[in-house]
Design an enzyme around this catalytic site. Structure first.
Site, mmCIF file in Angstrom:
data_model
loop_
_atom_site.group_PDB
_atom_site.id
_atom_site.type_symbol
_atom_site.label_atom_id
_atom_site.label_comp_id
_atom_site.label_asym_id
_atom_site.label_seq_id
_atom_site.Cartn_x
_atom_site.Cartn_y
_atom_site.Cartn_z
ATOM 1 N N ASP A 148 -3.640 -10.163 -2.413
ATOM 2 C CA ASP A 148 -3.159 -9.346 -1.302
ATOM 3 C C ASP A 148 -4.350 -9.039 -0.391
ATOM 4 O O ASP A 148 -5.214 -8.224 -0.731
ATOM 5 C CB ASP A 148 -2.539 -8.049 -1.831
ATOM 6 C CG ASP A 148 -1.991 -7.166 -0.709
ATOM 7 O OD1 ASP A 148 -2.179 -7.510 0.480
ATOM 8 O OD2 ASP A 148 -1.357 -6.131 -1.014
ATOM 9 N N SER A 181 5.615 -2.128 4.942
ATOM 10 C CA SER A 181 4.757 -1.687 3.848
ATOM 11 C C SER A 181 3.422 -1.134 4.340
ATOM 12 O O SER A 181 2.742 -0.412 3.619
ATOM 13 C CB SER A 181 4.523 -2.841 2.887
ATOM 14 O OG SER A 181 4.005 -3.953 3.595
ATOM 15 N N HIS A 197 -2.601 -5.535 2.628
ATOM 16 C CA HIS A 197 -2.575 -4.083 2.404
ATOM 17 C C HIS A 197 -3.968 -3.594 2.030
ATOM 18 O O HIS A 197 -4.885 -4.387 1.873
ATOM 19 C CB HIS A 197 -1.561 -3.768 1.296
ATOM 20 C CG HIS A 197 -0.202 -4.272 1.648
ATOM 21 N ND1 HIS A 197 0.323 -5.423 1.122
ATOM 22 C CD2 HIS A 197 0.704 -3.804 2.516
ATOM 23 C CE1 HIS A 197 1.516 -5.639 1.658
ATOM 24 N NE2 HIS A 197 1.761 -4.675 2.511
#
Ligand code: NAG
Ligand code: NAG
Ligand code: NAG
Length: 439
Positions: A407, A155, A410
């Site tokens: 998160d 990702s 990311h």
């Protein structure tokens, strides 16, 4: 995932245990967190080791000769060491915004999810010895005219790809020409203005792997001597590849090589030896880079390969509390050094890029360009650039919740990852003036 006991590690040497500890802790993060890794992508560097990270080597061989000694290897002057530098304020702000782009993964679209502070958008990376220009979408598209650029990895690869697409889209509109897989894990865009194709391939280990699932085994299985054909089958159509992996190697896994089990990482209850994941990452990269060299080294017009280095996570305190990565400013230069797992992941990646260059020369293969995109340090210094609770829309609409998913891996888009692509462009520009062969 059960926590298990640490007894299995007791007989290991102290230094091994010390190395192992950070990633054991990492792999014990609750399973909810692991979901993060199914979707986005990142990168980063370290300072404590002196590594040849910024030199570009152009490998040139005369096509009429098969002797390695006939090859000319030039180590080119380093134009700039992008690794060392600092984040400085920049009032210009990002090239794009999340409302116009159309290709931002929901979980990274921080502004549209109600992230209230905007200061994190007004910084730029200032390398110590040079100036890093702002991204020029038109230049990037011209340099890639009639070419296919593929992002392959997890990702974090997708995170970098989406940043690039958003920036390119400010100059020319791409068409989505292919999509496949759950969550659109395989996609391809075409820019008709310059006949540029940009694609993304989901392959979190680069080598063949079976990802753990709710219905199957609760650990990953990796086959370290087989490259993942889900992307490698298209190698002959690619002109440039960006590889970005790392975080998936922290998860519980059993490793296979030459048809038999090699060991595992965090697999209590299974009869395998714990071998950690650094050597596994090394083997996976070696298999991958060697496969690229072997398949493309002798035919076609060569291939350019970029390995984006590991991008550190920034969890502080409890992962499920509102402020798991609460900072709103970058770290100052010197406030934080690349160390521990971040440093080891980066070092492994950079060493394998260097080893692959040497291998390509030794095998007398036609030129290919291999370089690390060393973002580990500049990413480490950006604890403020993650979605945190804003991976979900308006997480505090009903007041502050007891538990909230964060998160801190990311990057918000726009955000610090845009800088990865600014450096990427500078590398491509430099290559243009350093042709791989006497064409
Ligand atoms: C986003 O960018 C577009 C195009 O530059 C602009 O028209 C729009 O007003 C911007 N939206 C916001 C919220 O800034
Ligand atoms: C467009 O780019 C592809 C590579 O992505 C190339 O194979 C093709 O020949 C190009 N088309 C033209 C018209 O140049
Ligand atoms: C564990 O593996 C070893 C070596 O492969 C084998 O000798 C032993 O019987 C295995 N134990 C169990 C419980 O399967």
């Amino acid at each position: 995932m059960k926590m298990g006991s640490m007894n299995q590690f007791k007989d290991q040497s102290l230094s091994f245990t010390k190395k192992l500890l950070p990633y054991v802790i990492y792999s014990l993060l609750p399973i909810a967190l692991l979901r993060l890794y199914f979707n986005p992508l990142p990168f980063l560097p370290s300072t404590e080791t002196e590594l040849p990270h910024s030199n570009s080597i152009t490998i040139t061989s005369h096509s009429s000769s098969s002797s390695p000694s006939a090859e000319k290897v030039r180590t080119l002057e380093t134009h700039c060491d992008y690794f060392n530098g600092k984040w400085i304020r920049d009032k210009r702000g990002p090239l794009y915004n999340g409302t116009t782009c159309g290709t931002i993964k929901e979980g990274q679209n921080c502004i549209s999810h109600g992230r209230p502070d905007m200061g994190y958008l007004y910084w730029r990376w200032k390398p110590s010895e040079c100036h890093l220009p702002r991204f020029e979408p038109e230049t990037f598209l011209q340099l890639l005219q009639n070419k296919h650029l593929a992002f392959v990895g997890d990702s974090m690869a997708r995170n970098q790809l989406e940043s690039l697409l958003c920036m390119l889209a400010t100059a020319s509109t791409p068409n989505l020409v292919y999509r496949n897989g759950e969550d659109n894990k395989f996609r391809r865009w075409h820019f008709p203005s310059h006949n540029v194709s940009v694609s993304v391939y989901w392959s979190p280990f680069l080598v063949e792997g079976i990802e753990k699932s709710n219905t199957g085994p609760n650990h990953n299985k990796l086959f370290l001597d087989h490259v993942d054909e889900k992307w490698a089958k298209d190698l002959d159509q690619m002109d440039m590849i960006v590889l970005s992996i790392g975080h998936w190697f922290l998860h519980p896994a059993v490793y296979f090589e030459s048809g038999s089990a090699l060991g595992c990482h965090y697999c209590p209850g299974l009869n395998h030896t714990e071998i950690g994941f650094y050597d596994v990452l090394r083997k996976a990269l070696r298999t991958t880079l060697n496969s690229i060299i072997e398949r493309r080294g002798r035919k076609g017009s060569g291939i350019d390969v970029i390995v984006t280095t590991f991008s550190p996570a920034h969890f502080e305190g409890e992962w499920d509390k509102a402020g798991a990565c609460p900072k709103t400013k970058p770290y100052r230069n010197g406030e934080k050094e690349v160390e521990g797992m971040d440093a080891d992941m980066r070092k492994t990646e950079i060493e394998e890029v260097e080893a692959a260059k040497t291998n390509a020369i030794a095998k007398g293969f036609k030129w290919s360009r291999l370089e690390a995109l060393d973002v580990t340090k500049l990413a480490l210094l950006r604890p403020d650039g993650h979605p945190g609770p804003y991976m979900h829309p308006f997480p505090f609409a009903n007041g502050v919740q007891e538990r909230v998913q964060n998160d801190c891996v990311h990057w918000c888009l726009p955000g610090p990852v845009d800088t990865w692509n600014e450096i990427f462009l500078q590398k491509i520009k430099k290559w243009k003036h350093q042709p791989r062969s006497e064409e």
